[in-house]
Write an enzyme that holds these catalytic residues in place. Structure first.
Site, mmCIF file in Angstrom:
data_model
loop_
_atom_site.group_PDB
_atom_site.id
_atom_site.type_symbol
_atom_site.label_atom_id
_atom_site.label_comp_id
_atom_site.label_asym_id
_atom_site.label_seq_id
_atom_site.Cartn_x
_atom_site.Cartn_y
_atom_site.Cartn_z
ATOM 1 N N ASP A 1 -3.712 4.190 5.053
ATOM 2 C CA ASP A 1 -2.959 3.870 3.694
ATOM 3 C C ASP A 1 -3.481 3.554 2.489
ATOM 4 O O ASP A 1 -2.945 3.070 1.570
ATOM 5 C CB ASP A 1 -1.634 2.848 4.200
ATOM 6 C CG ASP A 1 -2.368 1.565 4.761
ATOM 7 O OD1 ASP A 1 -3.605 1.544 4.568
ATOM 8 O OD2 ASP A 1 -1.509 0.711 5.176
ATOM 9 N N ASP A 2 -4.969 3.358 2.612
ATOM 10 C CA ASP A 2 -5.557 3.164 1.146
ATOM 11 C C ASP A 2 -6.318 4.434 0.761
ATOM 12 O O ASP A 2 -7.273 4.358 0.107
ATOM 13 C CB ASP A 2 -6.404 1.910 1.433
ATOM 14 C CG ASP A 2 -7.323 1.936 2.616
ATOM 15 O OD1 ASP A 2 -7.435 3.089 3.391
ATOM 16 O OD2 ASP A 2 -8.143 1.101 2.657
ATOM 17 N N ASP B 1 -11.136 6.240 16.041
ATOM 18 C CA ASP B 1 -11.966 7.395 15.242
ATOM 19 C C ASP B 1 -13.247 7.738 16.098
ATOM 20 O O ASP B 1 -13.573 8.879 16.285
ATOM 21 C CB ASP B 1 -12.192 7.069 13.911
ATOM 22 C CG ASP B 1 -12.951 5.630 13.632
ATOM 23 O OD1 ASP B 1 -12.958 5.098 14.430
ATOM 24 O OD2 ASP B 1 -13.329 5.444 12.507
ATOM 25 N N ARG C 1 0.768 -1.186 0.056
ATOM 26 C CA ARG C 1 0.010 0.226 -0.059
ATOM 27 C C ARG C 1 0.889 1.255 -0.044
ATOM 28 O O ARG C 1 0.589 2.115 -0.831
ATOM 29 C CB ARG C 1 -0.841 0.110 1.281
ATOM 30 C CG ARG C 1 -2.010 -1.054 1.157
ATOM 31 C CD ARG C 1 -2.894 -0.794 2.147
ATOM 32 N NE ARG C 1 -4.100 -1.674 2.413
ATOM 33 C CZ ARG C 1 -5.005 -1.788 3.091
ATOM 34 N NH1 ARG C 1 -5.264 -0.944 3.865
ATOM 35 N NH2 ARG C 1 -5.939 -2.664 3.130
ATOM 36 N N HIS D 1 -13.423 3.205 1.359
ATOM 37 C CA HIS D 1 -13.913 2.090 0.706
ATOM 38 C C HIS D 1 -15.264 1.469 1.334
ATOM 39 O O HIS D 1 -15.802 0.375 0.700
ATOM 40 C CB HIS D 1 -12.782 1.132 0.453
ATOM 41 C CG HIS D 1 -12.528 0.573 1.743
ATOM 42 N ND1 HIS D 1 -13.118 -0.422 2.238
ATOM 43 C CD2 HIS D 1 -11.192 0.534 2.342
ATOM 44 C CE1 HIS D 1 -12.470 -0.715 3.499
ATOM 45 N NE2 HIS D 1 -11.338 -0.191 3.578
HETATM 46 N N1 UDP Z 1 -3.911 -1.332 10.059
HETATM 47 C C1 UDP Z 1 -3.240 -1.378 11.109
HETATM 48 N N2 UDP Z 1 -2.934 -2.537 11.658
HETATM 49 C C2 UDP Z 1 -3.355 -3.529 11.153
HETATM 50 C C3 UDP Z 1 -4.354 -3.620 10.234
HETATM 51 C C4 UDP Z 1 -4.513 -2.554 9.543
HETATM 52 O O1 UDP Z 1 -2.557 -0.337 11.603
HETATM 53 O O2 UDP Z 1 -3.000 -4.783 11.827
HETATM 54 C C5 UDP Z 1 -4.222 0.102 9.566
HETATM 55 C C6 UDP Z 1 -4.089 0.059 7.790
HETATM 56 O O3 UDP Z 1 -2.684 0.416 7.580
HETATM 57 C C7 UDP Z 1 -5.000 1.118 7.351
HETATM 58 C C8 UDP Z 1 -6.084 1.032 8.385
HETATM 59 O O4 UDP Z 1 -5.515 0.333 9.690
HETATM 60 O O5 UDP Z 1 -4.307 2.320 7.358
HETATM 61 C C9 UDP Z 1 -7.283 0.464 8.049
HETATM 62 O O6 UDP Z 1 -6.978 -0.810 7.648
HETATM 63 P P1 UDP Z 1 -8.048 -1.595 6.297
HETATM 64 O O7 UDP Z 1 -8.034 -0.800 5.048
HETATM 65 O O8 UDP Z 1 -7.123 -2.847 6.172
HETATM 66 O O9 UDP Z 1 -9.115 -1.988 7.082
HETATM 67 P P2 UDP Z 1 -10.799 -1.238 6.836
HETATM 68 O O10 UDP Z 1 -10.477 0.297 6.508
HETATM 69 O O11 UDP Z 1 -11.560 -2.207 6.179
HETATM 70 O O12 UDP Z 1 -10.850 -1.173 8.440
HETATM 71 MN MN MN Z 2 -9.406 0.647 4.407
#
Ligand code: UDP
Ligand code: MN
Length: 361
Positions: free
Chosen positions: A183-184, A272, A110, A296
Protein backbone atom coordinates in the site's frame (compact mmCIF):
# COMPACT_ATOMS: atom_id res chain seq x y z
CA UNK A 1 23.18 -72.95 -28.71
CA UNK A 2 22.39 -73.98 -25.22
CA UNK A 3 21.96 -71.33 -22.63
CA UNK A 4 22.02 -72.31 -19.00
CA UNK A 5 19.04 -70.98 -16.96
CA UNK A 6 21.46 -69.15 -14.67
CA UNK A 7 23.19 -67.47 -17.60
CA UNK A 8 19.85 -66.39 -19.14
CA UNK A 9 18.62 -64.99 -15.86
CA UNK A 10 21.82 -63.13 -15.44
CA UNK A 11 21.68 -61.73 -18.96
CA UNK A 12 18.03 -60.74 -18.45
CA UNK A 13 18.94 -59.09 -15.20
CA UNK A 14 21.78 -57.13 -16.79
CA UNK A 15 19.63 -56.11 -19.75
CA UNK A 16 16.75 -54.90 -17.58
CA UNK A 17 19.14 -53.06 -15.26
CA UNK A 18 20.59 -51.24 -18.23
CA UNK A 19 17.10 -50.40 -19.47
CA UNK A 20 16.12 -49.06 -16.04
CA UNK A 21 19.23 -46.91 -15.93
CA UNK A 22 18.44 -45.43 -19.35
CA UNK A 23 14.84 -44.71 -18.33
CA UNK A 24 15.99 -43.11 -15.06
CA UNK A 25 18.44 -40.92 -16.94
CA UNK A 26 15.71 -39.85 -19.32
CA UNK A 27 13.08 -38.96 -16.69
CA UNK A 28 14.48 -35.53 -15.69
CA UNK A 29 14.75 -34.41 -19.32
CA UNK A 30 11.22 -35.54 -20.03
CA UNK A 31 9.71 -34.01 -16.92
CA UNK A 32 11.33 -30.60 -16.79
CA UNK A 33 11.44 -29.01 -20.21
CA UNK A 34 11.68 -25.57 -18.50
CA UNK A 35 15.20 -25.63 -17.14
CA UNK A 36 16.73 -23.09 -14.84
CA UNK A 37 18.52 -20.38 -16.72
CA UNK A 38 16.04 -20.37 -19.57
CA UNK A 39 14.33 -17.02 -19.26
CA UNK A 40 10.91 -16.43 -20.73
CA UNK A 41 11.26 -14.96 -24.16
CA UNK A 42 9.58 -11.62 -24.76
CA UNK A 43 7.13 -11.57 -27.61
CA UNK A 44 8.59 -10.26 -30.84
CA UNK A 45 5.73 -8.04 -31.94
CA UNK A 46 5.96 -5.44 -29.20
CA UNK A 47 8.89 -3.37 -28.20
CA UNK A 48 8.37 -1.59 -24.90
CA UNK A 49 9.59 1.96 -24.74
CA UNK A 50 9.11 2.23 -21.00
CA UNK A 51 12.72 1.48 -20.15
CA UNK A 52 12.15 -2.19 -19.47
CA UNK A 53 15.41 -3.56 -18.30
CA UNK A 54 15.14 -7.21 -17.51
CA UNK A 55 18.60 -8.40 -16.74
CA UNK A 56 20.27 -11.66 -16.02
CA UNK A 57 21.07 -12.76 -12.49
CA UNK A 58 24.61 -11.47 -12.63
CA UNK A 59 23.69 -8.03 -13.88
CA UNK A 60 20.99 -7.66 -11.26
CA UNK A 61 23.29 -8.70 -8.46
CA UNK A 62 24.08 -5.11 -7.61
CA UNK A 63 20.42 -4.12 -7.58
CA UNK A 64 20.26 -3.02 -3.95
CA UNK A 65 23.22 -0.73 -3.67
CA UNK A 66 23.65 0.52 -7.20
CA UNK A 67 22.04 3.70 -8.32
CA UNK A 68 18.64 3.24 -9.79
CA UNK A 69 18.93 2.55 -13.46
CA UNK A 70 16.13 2.81 -15.90
CA UNK A 71 17.70 2.67 -19.28
CA UNK A 72 15.65 2.76 -22.41
CA UNK A 73 14.86 -0.70 -23.64
CA UNK A 74 18.01 -2.59 -24.39
CA UNK A 75 16.14 -5.64 -25.32
CA UNK A 76 16.64 -6.93 -28.79
CA UNK A 77 13.24 -7.75 -30.05
CA UNK A 78 15.06 -9.68 -32.76
CA UNK A 79 13.82 -10.98 -36.04
CA UNK A 80 12.19 -14.08 -34.60
CA UNK A 81 8.77 -14.54 -36.04
CA UNK A 82 6.21 -16.36 -33.91
CA UNK A 83 3.02 -16.75 -35.86
CA UNK A 84 1.05 -17.67 -32.74
CA UNK A 85 1.87 -14.44 -30.95
CA UNK A 86 1.07 -12.39 -34.03
CA UNK A 87 -2.49 -13.56 -33.89
CA UNK A 88 -2.81 -12.78 -30.20
CA UNK A 89 -5.03 -10.00 -28.93
CA UNK A 90 -3.17 -7.13 -27.28
CA UNK A 91 -3.05 -7.18 -23.48
CA UNK A 92 -5.55 -4.88 -21.83
CA UNK A 93 -5.57 -3.45 -18.33
CA UNK A 94 -8.54 -5.63 -17.45
CA UNK A 95 -6.40 -8.72 -18.04
CA UNK A 96 -4.27 -7.82 -15.01
CA UNK A 97 -5.19 -8.64 -11.41
CA UNK A 98 -3.56 -6.13 -9.08
CA UNK A 99 -3.52 -7.14 -5.41
CA UNK A 100 -2.79 -4.41 -2.87
CA UNK A 101 -1.78 -5.64 0.56
CA UNK A 102 -2.83 -3.40 3.42
CA UNK A 103 -3.85 -3.45 7.07
CA UNK A 104 -6.63 -1.74 9.04
CA UNK A 105 -4.41 0.99 10.46
CA UNK A 106 -3.29 2.12 6.98
CA UNK A 107 -6.75 2.48 5.41
CA UNK A 108 -6.73 6.24 5.90
CA UNK A 109 -3.06 7.13 5.91
CA UNK A 110 -2.01 5.07 2.89
CA UNK A 111 -4.99 3.67 0.97
CA UNK A 112 -6.79 6.97 0.57
CA UNK A 113 -3.87 8.34 -1.44
CA UNK A 114 -3.95 5.28 -3.69
CA UNK A 115 -7.69 5.64 -4.33
CA UNK A 116 -7.18 9.28 -5.12
CA UNK A 117 -4.39 8.45 -7.57
CA UNK A 118 -3.61 5.28 -9.55
CA UNK A 119 -6.36 2.99 -8.22
CA UNK A 120 -8.97 5.43 -9.61
CA UNK A 121 -7.68 4.55 -13.09
CA UNK A 122 -7.79 0.79 -12.48
CA UNK A 123 -10.90 0.24 -10.38
CA UNK A 124 -12.00 -2.93 -12.16
CA UNK A 125 -8.78 -4.84 -11.64
CA UNK A 126 -7.44 -3.65 -8.31
CA UNK A 127 -8.28 -5.69 -5.22
CA UNK A 128 -7.50 -4.56 -1.68
CA UNK A 129 -6.52 -7.30 0.77
CA UNK A 130 -6.92 -6.15 4.33
CA UNK A 131 -7.55 -7.53 7.80
CA UNK A 132 -10.40 -5.49 9.27
CA UNK A 133 -13.92 -4.35 8.43
CA UNK A 134 -14.20 -0.72 7.33
CA UNK A 135 -17.57 0.61 6.16
CA UNK A 136 -16.10 3.80 4.69
CA UNK A 137 -13.65 1.82 2.62
CA UNK A 138 -16.34 -0.60 1.45
CA UNK A 139 -18.44 2.32 0.32
CA UNK A 140 -15.59 3.80 -1.65
CA UNK A 141 -14.19 0.59 -3.12
CA UNK A 142 -17.21 -1.72 -3.10
CA UNK A 143 -16.62 -5.36 -3.90
CA UNK A 144 -12.94 -4.91 -4.52
CA UNK A 145 -12.13 -4.85 -0.79
CA UNK A 146 -11.42 -8.30 0.55
CA UNK A 147 -11.30 -8.86 4.27
CA UNK A 148 -8.92 -11.79 4.54
CA UNK A 149 -9.70 -12.28 8.24
CA UNK A 150 -5.97 -12.75 8.65
CA UNK A 151 -4.40 -11.37 11.81
CA UNK A 152 -3.48 -7.67 11.71
CA UNK A 153 0.01 -8.35 13.02
CA UNK A 154 3.12 -7.77 10.94
CA UNK A 155 4.17 -11.39 11.42
CA UNK A 156 5.21 -13.99 8.88
CA UNK A 157 2.04 -15.96 9.50
CA UNK A 158 -0.26 -12.95 9.04
CA UNK A 159 1.48 -11.78 5.86
CA UNK A 160 1.52 -15.28 4.39
CA UNK A 161 -2.16 -15.63 5.22
CA UNK A 162 -2.88 -12.53 3.11
CA UNK A 163 -0.72 -13.73 0.22
CA UNK A 164 -2.54 -17.04 0.29
CA UNK A 165 -5.90 -15.27 -0.12
CA UNK A 166 -4.47 -13.03 -2.87
CA UNK A 167 -3.36 -16.12 -4.78
CA UNK A 168 -6.71 -17.89 -4.48
CA UNK A 169 -8.65 -14.79 -5.56
CA UNK A 170 -6.40 -14.39 -8.58
CA UNK A 171 -6.90 -18.00 -9.66
CA UNK A 172 -10.65 -17.49 -9.30
CA UNK A 173 -10.53 -14.27 -11.34
CA UNK A 174 -9.46 -15.89 -14.65
CA UNK A 175 -7.24 -12.88 -15.37
CA UNK A 176 -3.96 -13.29 -17.26
CA UNK A 177 -1.50 -11.74 -14.84
CA UNK A 178 -1.16 -11.60 -11.07
CA UNK A 179 0.61 -8.51 -9.73
CA UNK A 180 1.14 -7.91 -6.04
CA UNK A 181 1.94 -4.49 -4.56
CA UNK A 182 2.11 -2.96 -1.08
CA UNK A 183 0.00 0.00 0.00
CA UNK A 184 3.01 2.33 -0.28
CA UNK A 185 3.42 1.64 -4.01
CA UNK A 186 2.33 3.81 -6.94
CA UNK A 187 1.63 1.66 -10.01
CA UNK A 188 2.29 3.36 -13.34
CA UNK A 189 -0.41 1.41 -15.19
CA UNK A 190 0.85 2.36 -18.63
CA UNK A 191 4.35 1.00 -17.88
CA UNK A 192 2.95 -2.13 -16.27
CA UNK A 193 0.83 -2.87 -19.31
CA UNK A 194 3.77 -2.26 -21.60
CA UNK A 195 6.05 -4.55 -19.61
CA UNK A 196 3.58 -7.42 -19.40
CA UNK A 197 2.66 -7.02 -23.08
CA UNK A 198 6.14 -8.14 -24.00
CA UNK A 199 5.57 -11.58 -22.46
CA UNK A 200 2.91 -14.21 -22.85
CA UNK A 201 0.73 -15.07 -19.86
CA UNK A 202 0.84 -18.71 -20.93
CA UNK A 203 4.63 -18.79 -20.50
CA UNK A 204 6.26 -19.20 -17.08
CA UNK A 205 6.98 -15.60 -16.12
CA UNK A 206 8.00 -14.26 -12.69
CA UNK A 207 8.98 -10.58 -12.86
CA UNK A 208 10.34 -8.39 -10.10
CA UNK A 209 13.28 -6.92 -8.31
CA UNK A 210 15.40 -8.62 -5.66
CA UNK A 211 16.22 -6.66 -2.50
CA UNK A 212 19.36 -8.72 -1.94
CA UNK A 213 22.42 -8.81 -4.16
CA UNK A 214 22.64 -12.60 -3.88
CA UNK A 215 20.23 -15.51 -3.82
CA UNK A 216 18.80 -16.36 -0.41
CA UNK A 217 19.79 -19.71 1.12
CA UNK A 218 17.38 -21.74 3.21
CA UNK A 219 17.21 -25.30 4.57
CA UNK A 220 15.26 -27.51 2.16
CA UNK A 221 12.34 -28.65 4.28
CA UNK A 222 9.76 -29.28 1.56
CA UNK A 223 11.49 -31.80 -0.69
CA UNK A 224 13.80 -33.15 2.00
CA UNK A 225 14.36 -33.05 5.76
CA UNK A 226 16.20 -29.74 5.99
CA UNK A 227 19.67 -31.28 6.13
CA UNK A 228 20.51 -29.76 2.75
CA UNK A 229 20.04 -26.15 1.74
CA UNK A 230 18.56 -24.51 -1.30
CA UNK A 231 19.49 -21.18 -2.94
CA UNK A 232 17.01 -19.07 -4.85
CA UNK A 233 16.22 -15.49 -5.89
CA UNK A 234 12.99 -13.79 -4.86
CA UNK A 235 11.36 -10.52 -5.88
CA UNK A 236 10.89 -8.22 -2.90
CA UNK A 237 7.19 -7.72 -2.10
CA UNK A 238 7.73 -4.08 -1.17
CA UNK A 239 8.55 -3.25 -4.80
CA UNK A 240 5.75 -5.33 -6.29
CA UNK A 241 6.06 -8.35 -8.58
CA UNK A 242 4.05 -10.10 -11.30
CA UNK A 243 3.40 -13.74 -12.17
CA UNK A 244 1.86 -15.07 -15.39
CA UNK A 245 -1.27 -17.19 -15.13
CA UNK A 246 0.55 -20.15 -16.68
CA UNK A 247 3.10 -20.11 -13.91
CA UNK A 248 0.59 -19.36 -11.15
CA UNK A 249 -1.36 -22.48 -12.07
CA UNK A 250 1.78 -24.59 -11.71
CA UNK A 251 2.28 -23.17 -8.20
CA UNK A 252 -1.03 -24.57 -7.07
CA UNK A 253 0.21 -27.67 -5.15
CA UNK A 254 2.23 -25.37 -2.84
CA UNK A 255 0.13 -22.21 -2.99
CA UNK A 256 -3.60 -22.85 -3.29
CA UNK A 257 -6.22 -23.22 -0.58
CA UNK A 258 -3.99 -22.74 2.42
CA UNK A 259 -1.04 -24.69 1.03
CA UNK A 260 0.88 -21.42 0.78
CA UNK A 261 0.79 -21.07 4.57
CA UNK A 262 1.99 -24.67 5.00
CA UNK A 263 4.86 -24.08 2.55
CA UNK A 264 5.87 -20.81 4.26
CA UNK A 265 5.76 -22.49 7.67
CA UNK A 266 7.97 -25.32 6.43
CA UNK A 267 10.70 -23.05 5.13
CA UNK A 268 10.04 -20.41 7.83
CA UNK A 269 10.40 -17.47 5.48
CA UNK A 270 8.19 -14.42 4.73
CA UNK A 271 5.54 -14.31 2.00
CA UNK A 272 7.65 -12.88 -0.82
CA UNK A 273 10.52 -15.32 -0.13
CA UNK A 274 8.05 -18.19 -0.16
CA UNK A 275 6.81 -17.12 -3.61
CA UNK A 276 10.44 -17.13 -4.80
CA UNK A 277 11.02 -20.53 -3.21
CA UNK A 278 8.01 -22.12 -4.92
CA UNK A 279 8.89 -20.64 -8.32
CA UNK A 280 12.68 -20.83 -8.41
CA UNK A 281 13.44 -23.78 -6.13
CA UNK A 282 10.44 -26.06 -6.62
CA UNK A 283 9.33 -25.23 -10.18
CA UNK A 284 12.82 -24.29 -11.40
CA UNK A 285 11.58 -21.19 -13.19
CA UNK A 286 14.02 -18.29 -12.84
CA UNK A 287 13.02 -14.83 -11.67
CA UNK A 288 13.27 -12.28 -14.48
CA UNK A 289 15.08 -9.43 -12.74
CA UNK A 290 13.82 -5.99 -13.66
CA UNK A 291 14.84 -2.58 -12.40
CA UNK A 292 11.44 -1.08 -13.13
CA UNK A 293 10.01 -2.02 -9.72
CA UNK A 294 10.96 0.10 -6.70
CA UNK A 295 10.58 -0.25 -2.96
CA UNK A 296 11.48 2.34 -0.34
CA UNK A 297 14.50 0.17 0.56
CA UNK A 298 16.19 1.82 -2.40
CA UNK A 299 17.52 5.33 -2.48
CA UNK A 300 14.67 6.74 -4.58
CA UNK A 301 16.15 10.23 -4.64
CA UNK A 302 18.84 8.93 -6.94
CA UNK A 303 16.42 8.05 -9.71
CA UNK A 304 16.85 10.46 -12.65
CA UNK A 305 13.70 12.60 -12.73
CA UNK A 306 13.19 12.05 -16.45
CA UNK A 307 12.88 8.30 -15.88
CA UNK A 308 10.31 8.40 -13.08
CA UNK A 309 7.21 8.09 -15.27
CA UNK A 310 8.66 5.11 -17.15
CA UNK A 311 8.94 2.96 -14.02
CA UNK A 312 6.37 0.28 -13.21
CA UNK A 313 6.17 0.88 -9.45
CA UNK A 314 7.36 3.66 -7.15
CA UNK A 315 7.39 3.87 -3.39
CA UNK A 316 8.08 6.33 -0.58
CA UNK A 317 9.43 6.22 2.89
CA UNK A 318 11.01 8.05 5.76
CA UNK A 319 9.00 11.29 6.03
CA UNK A 320 10.09 11.56 9.65
CA UNK A 321 13.81 11.81 9.19
CA UNK A 322 15.19 11.46 5.68
CA UNK A 323 12.66 11.84 2.92
CA UNK A 324 13.09 8.91 0.52
CA UNK A 325 10.92 9.88 -2.43
CA UNK A 326 11.35 10.17 -6.19
CA UNK A 327 12.83 13.53 -7.27
CA UNK A 328 9.96 14.83 -9.33
CA UNK A 329 8.66 18.39 -9.37
CA UNK A 330 5.21 19.60 -10.35
CA UNK A 331 2.22 21.49 -9.02
CA UNK A 332 2.56 20.21 -5.45
CA UNK A 333 5.07 21.16 -2.80
CA UNK A 334 6.74 18.56 -0.60
CA UNK A 335 4.38 19.53 2.22
CA UNK A 336 1.28 19.14 0.04
CA UNK A 337 2.50 15.91 -1.53
CA UNK A 338 5.19 14.34 0.65
CA UNK A 339 5.08 10.97 -1.17
CA UNK A 340 5.19 12.67 -4.65
CA UNK A 341 2.36 10.32 -5.73
CA UNK A 342 -0.03 13.21 -6.49
CA UNK A 343 2.65 14.96 -8.53
CA UNK A 344 3.38 11.77 -10.49
CA UNK A 345 -0.35 11.20 -11.00
CA UNK A 346 -0.96 14.69 -12.38
CA UNK A 347 1.91 14.32 -14.82
CA UNK A 348 0.43 11.03 -16.05
CA UNK A 349 -3.22 12.16 -15.99
CA UNK A 350 -3.25 15.97 -16.31
CA UNK A 351 -6.99 15.93 -16.98
CA UNK A 352 -7.78 14.71 -13.44
CA UNK A 353 -10.09 17.24 -11.82
CA UNK A 354 -7.99 17.98 -8.75
CA UNK A 355 -4.88 18.37 -10.92
CA UNK A 356 -6.60 21.27 -12.72
CA UNK A 357 -7.56 22.87 -9.44
CA UNK A 358 -4.03 22.75 -8.14
CA UNK A 359 -2.80 24.46 -11.29
CA UNK A 360 -5.07 27.47 -10.77
CA UNK A 361 -4.17 27.98 -7.14
N1 UDP B 1 1.28 -4.59 6.64
C1 UDP B 1 0.37 -5.54 7.04
N2 UDP B 1 0.19 -5.74 8.38
C2 UDP B 1 0.89 -5.03 9.30
C3 UDP B 1 1.82 -4.07 8.87
C4 UDP B 1 1.99 -3.88 7.51
O1 UDP B 1 -0.30 -6.16 6.23
O2 UDP B 1 0.71 -5.27 10.48
C5 UDP B 1 1.44 -4.37 5.20
C6 UDP B 1 1.41 -2.91 4.81
O3 UDP B 1 0.09 -2.48 4.63
C7 UDP B 1 2.25 -2.89 3.55
C8 UDP B 1 3.24 -4.01 3.79
O4 UDP B 1 2.71 -4.83 4.83
O5 UDP B 1 1.46 -3.20 2.42
C9 UDP B 1 4.60 -3.51 4.18
O6 UDP B 1 4.47 -2.67 5.29
P1 UDP B 1 5.42 -1.43 5.55
O7 UDP B 1 5.54 -0.60 4.32
O8 UDP B 1 4.91 -0.72 6.77
O9 UDP B 1 6.79 -2.13 5.94
P2 UDP B 1 8.09 -2.44 5.08
O10 UDP B 1 7.82 -2.13 3.65
O11 UDP B 1 9.14 -1.56 5.65
O12 UDP B 1 8.32 -3.90 5.33
MN1 MN C 1 6.86 -0.47 2.69
Amino acid sequence: MHLSPVGTNRRCFLASSALCAIVLLLIPTLQTPQRQGKLPRPLPHTRPTGGENATDNKAASNSKHSSVTSDKSQRDSGGADFLSSRAKEPLRLKDIFIAVKTTRKYHRSRLELLFQTWVSEAKEQTFIFTDGEDKDLKQKAGGSVINTNCSAAHTRQALCCKMSVEYDKFIESQKKWFCHVDDDNYVVLRSLLQLLSSYSHTQDVYLGRPSLDHPIEAPERVRSDGSTSVKFWFATGGAGFCISRGLALKMSPWASLGNFITTAEKIRLPDDCTIGYIIEALLEVPLTHTNLFHSHLENLQRMPAENVLQQVTLSYGGFENRRNVVPIAGAFSLTEDPSRFKTVHCLLYPETEWCHRSRHH
